[in-house]
Design a protein around this motif. Structure first.
Motif, PDB file in Angstrom:
ATOM      1  N   ASP A 231       0.800  -1.076   0.091  1.00 52.28           N
ATOM      2  CA  ASP A 231      -0.101   0.061  -0.038  1.00 52.28           C
ATOM      3  C   ASP A 231       0.892   1.290  -0.167  1.00 52.28           C
ATOM      4  O   ASP A 231       0.645   2.170  -0.537  1.00 52.28           O
ATOM      5  CB  ASP A 231      -0.869   0.108   1.245  1.00 52.28           C
ATOM      6  CG  ASP A 231      -2.009  -1.061   1.131  1.00 52.28           C
ATOM      7  OD1 ASP A 231      -2.335  -1.534   0.060  1.00 52.28           O
ATOM      8  OD2 ASP A 231      -2.731  -1.595   1.984  1.00 52.28           O
ATOM      9  N   VAL A 232       1.819   1.290   0.691  1.00 51.81           N
ATOM     10  CA  VAL A 232       2.714   2.446   0.718  1.00 51.81           C
ATOM     11  C   VAL A 232       3.428   2.739  -0.550  1.00 51.81           C
ATOM     12  O   VAL A 232       3.490   3.837  -1.015  1.00 51.81           O
ATOM     13  CB  VAL A 232       3.922   2.182   1.834  1.00 51.81           C
ATOM     14  CG1 VAL A 232       4.872   3.387   1.705  1.00 51.81           C
ATOM     15  CG2 VAL A 232       3.345   2.225   3.246  1.00 51.81           C
ATOM     16  N   ARG A 234       2.283   1.734  -3.455  1.00 57.73           N
ATOM     17  CA  ARG A 234       1.260   2.224  -4.521  1.00 57.73           C
ATOM     18  C   ARG A 234       1.274   3.573  -4.239  1.00 57.73           C
ATOM     19  O   ARG A 234       1.149   4.504  -5.335  1.00 57.73           O
ATOM     20  CB  ARG A 234       0.192   1.448  -4.360  1.00 57.73           C
ATOM     21  CG  ARG A 234      -0.828   1.686  -5.444  1.00 57.73           C
ATOM     22  CD  ARG A 234      -2.133   0.882  -5.252  1.00 57.73           C
ATOM     23  NE  ARG A 234      -1.966  -0.418  -5.103  1.00 57.73           N
ATOM     24  CZ  ARG A 234      -1.789  -1.107  -4.032  1.00 57.73           C
ATOM     25  NH1 ARG A 234      -2.398  -0.852  -2.827  1.00 57.73           N
ATOM     26  NH2 ARG A 234      -1.899  -2.418  -4.268  1.00 57.73           N
ATOM     27  N   GLU A 235       1.263   4.102  -2.943  1.00 54.76           N
ATOM     28  CA  GLU A 235       1.112   5.616  -2.679  1.00 54.76           C
ATOM     29  C   GLU A 235       2.035   6.384  -2.936  1.00 54.76           C
ATOM     30  O   GLU A 235       1.991   7.669  -3.669  1.00 54.76           O
ATOM     31  CB  GLU A 235       0.598   6.012  -1.351  1.00 54.76           C
ATOM     32  CG  GLU A 235       0.160   7.320  -0.870  1.00 54.76           C
ATOM     33  CD  GLU A 235      -1.011   7.778  -1.869  1.00 54.76           C
ATOM     34  OE1 GLU A 235      -1.100   8.969  -2.040  1.00 54.76           O
ATOM     35  OE2 GLU A 235      -1.839   7.033  -2.084  1.00 54.76           O
ATOM     36  N   ARG A 238       2.597   7.663  -6.672  1.00 54.95           N
ATOM     37  CA  ARG A 238       1.722   8.641  -7.393  1.00 54.95           C
ATOM     38  C   ARG A 238       2.240   9.895  -7.459  1.00 54.95           C
ATOM     39  O   ARG A 238       2.078  10.629  -8.135  1.00 54.95           O
ATOM     40  CB  ARG A 238       0.225   8.549  -6.768  1.00 54.95           C
ATOM     41  CG  ARG A 238      -0.342   7.208  -6.798  1.00 54.95           C
ATOM     42  CD  ARG A 238      -1.822   7.321  -6.238  1.00 54.95           C
ATOM     43  NE  ARG A 238      -2.372   6.107  -6.505  1.00 54.95           N
ATOM     44  CZ  ARG A 238      -3.095   5.469  -5.364  1.00 54.95           C
ATOM     45  NH1 ARG A 238      -2.837   5.678  -4.270  1.00 54.95           N
ATOM     46  NH2 ARG A 238      -3.845   4.395  -5.729  1.00 54.95           N
ATOM     47  N   HIS A 239       3.323   9.749  -6.481  1.00 57.54           N
ATOM     48  CA  HIS A 239       3.873  11.376  -6.115  1.00 57.54           C
ATOM     49  C   HIS A 239       5.595  11.597  -6.324  1.00 57.54           C
ATOM     50  O   HIS A 239       6.001  12.612  -6.024  1.00 57.54           O
ATOM     51  CB  HIS A 239       3.391  11.807  -4.943  1.00 57.54           C
ATOM     52  CG  HIS A 239       1.974  11.815  -4.536  1.00 57.54           C
ATOM     53  ND1 HIS A 239       1.182  12.588  -5.112  1.00 57.54           N
ATOM     54  CD2 HIS A 239       1.365  10.774  -3.657  1.00 57.54           C
ATOM     55  CE1 HIS A 239      -0.075  11.956  -4.744  1.00 57.54           C
ATOM     56  NE2 HIS A 239      -0.050  11.061  -3.924  1.00 57.54           N
TER      57      HIS A 239
END
Length: 396
Positions: A231-232, A234-235, A238-239
């Motif tokens: 999850d980390v 994937r986030e 994005r940035h």
């Protein structure tokens, strides 16, 4: 057994994971250590006219040894009021334009003035053009001064400004996320429980990137949980342009990085490099972000960051030559024969030469603190005697 990639192959594949970032213009006062996205070509001559390099008097060389009649003065930033004729001199100051007719400057220490009369008291200039900065002596309009991919040092910034560039054409700073993994890690300064250690790697990598053209997120931490790490990642993808994970790169029961990359929708380009320390290196992508999975031992993380992370950051930032510079120096101590992989040995370099440190344990931090070089020992290399030259990478 599948052949491990050598360091050069791994570097090439890592740099191929992403292209240099988009160009942008930035003020020169913010451009230090950025990389040019295009050539800097001179828009003007520098200097734009012949200038005096000293305080003194502008003269015609053929009028030596004088005397002269002083016809006025010219300071930096002003135009001469007249052209010199035979036997005339004009008071001139450093950086001022030579008046027409003048081709030489006699320094004020070599002459004496009494009213409008000027006489030579010293040796005077020995050649025509003495103490004169010729027009375009630094560069001429149209000259390429700095190539695309050049790192902007203070001197390069000065040259680009003098060339007439209104701002620095550079590439966007890569956004880098640092993610340390491991239940045993505790942020610096926090109390330690049983079996826990301070997280030194996150701050170490952030410090290594401090002088690079990068925007670094504060070191993050994730526990040894595949779903959490996925999850980390994937986030972060994005940035950020680059994600760096530390630890969990091997195949133990608590090494989740490869599985978490897949869970985050990414892919692994390769795993493992024929080097020591740092063999279990992971390279891949998640979305548009490049990912490097570094081993968790401090020396392994440091060496792999030096060889792979810093070059990737420089590549995305637009560097023409992103790989670390390999130098040579004599050995000040014996170097034992190499093993099956290329070694990067922590070493000290001083006036006597290179001395590999006694301990090369990849889990120790004191040798890292003592080292200012990495000695490169090729696989199966023969033993080397003091005085023989060895390749090394400067690290401090």
């Amino acid at each position: 057994m599948k052949r491990l990639l050598n360091v050069e192959e791994a570097q090439a594949r890592i740099l191929a994971l992403a292209a240099p970032l988009a160009p942008e213009n930035t003020p020169f006062v913010e451009a230090l250590d950025r990389y040019l996205s295009q050539d800097i070509t001179a828009l003007r001559d520098q200097p734009a006219a012949a200038l005096s390099a000293m305080d003194g008097y502008a003269i015609r060389f053929e009028d030596l040894p004088g005397p002269w009649s002083i016809t006025g003065e010219v300071a930096a930033g002003t135009m001469p009021t007249r052209t010199l004729s035979a036997g005339e001199a004009m008071r001139i100051f450093t950086g001022a334009m030579l008046p027409g007719g003048a081709d030489t400057v006699v320094v004020q220490e070599d002459v004496a003035a009494a009213g409008a009369a000027l006489v030579l008291t010293g040796d005077g200039p020995a050649a025509r053009g003495k103490h004169v900065r010729a027009r375009a002596g630094d560069f001429a309009a149209g000259a390429r001064l700095l190539a695309a991919g050049t790192r902007l040092t203070p001197g390069a910034i000065a040259a680009a400004i003098m060339a007439g560039a209104p701002a620095a054409p550079v590439r966007r700073r890569p956004r880098v996320a640092i993610l340390a993994t491991g239940d045993e890690l505790v942020p610096p300064g926090h109390p330690l429980g049983v079996g826990q250690i301070p997280d030194s790697n996150g701050a170490m990598l952030a410090a290594m990137l401090q002088d690079e053209a990068a925007e670094v997120s504060l070191p993050l931490h994730a526990r040894d949980d595949r779903a959490v790490i996925g999850d980390v990642l994937r986030e972060l993808s994005r940035h950020h342009d680059i994600i760096v994970t530390i630890g969990g790169a091997s195949v133990g029961d608590h090494d989740h990085i490869q599985d978490a990359i897949a869970d985050a929708g990414g892919s692994v380009d390769f795993w493992k490099v024929a080097m020591r320390p740092g063999k279990p290196l992971i390279a891949g992508t998640i979305g548009t972000a490049a990912l490097l999975g570094l081993p968790g031992n401090p020396a392994s993380a440091f060496v792999t960051a030096t060889l792979f992370l810093l070059p990737l950051v420089r590549h995305l930032a637009g560097a023409r030559a992103p790989l670390p510079l390999i130098r040579q120096a004599p050995l000040a101590a014996p170097l034992a024969a190499g093993g099956e992989r290329r070694d990067y040995l922590r070493a000290s370099l001083d006036a006597s030469g290179l001395t590999p440190l006694a301990s090369q344990d990849s889990g120790q931090t004191v040798p890292l603190a003592q080292a200012n070089a990495l000695v490169i020992r090729e696989a199966r290399a023969p033993a080397r005697a003091p005085g023989e030259r060895a390749d090394y990478i400067a690290i401090a």
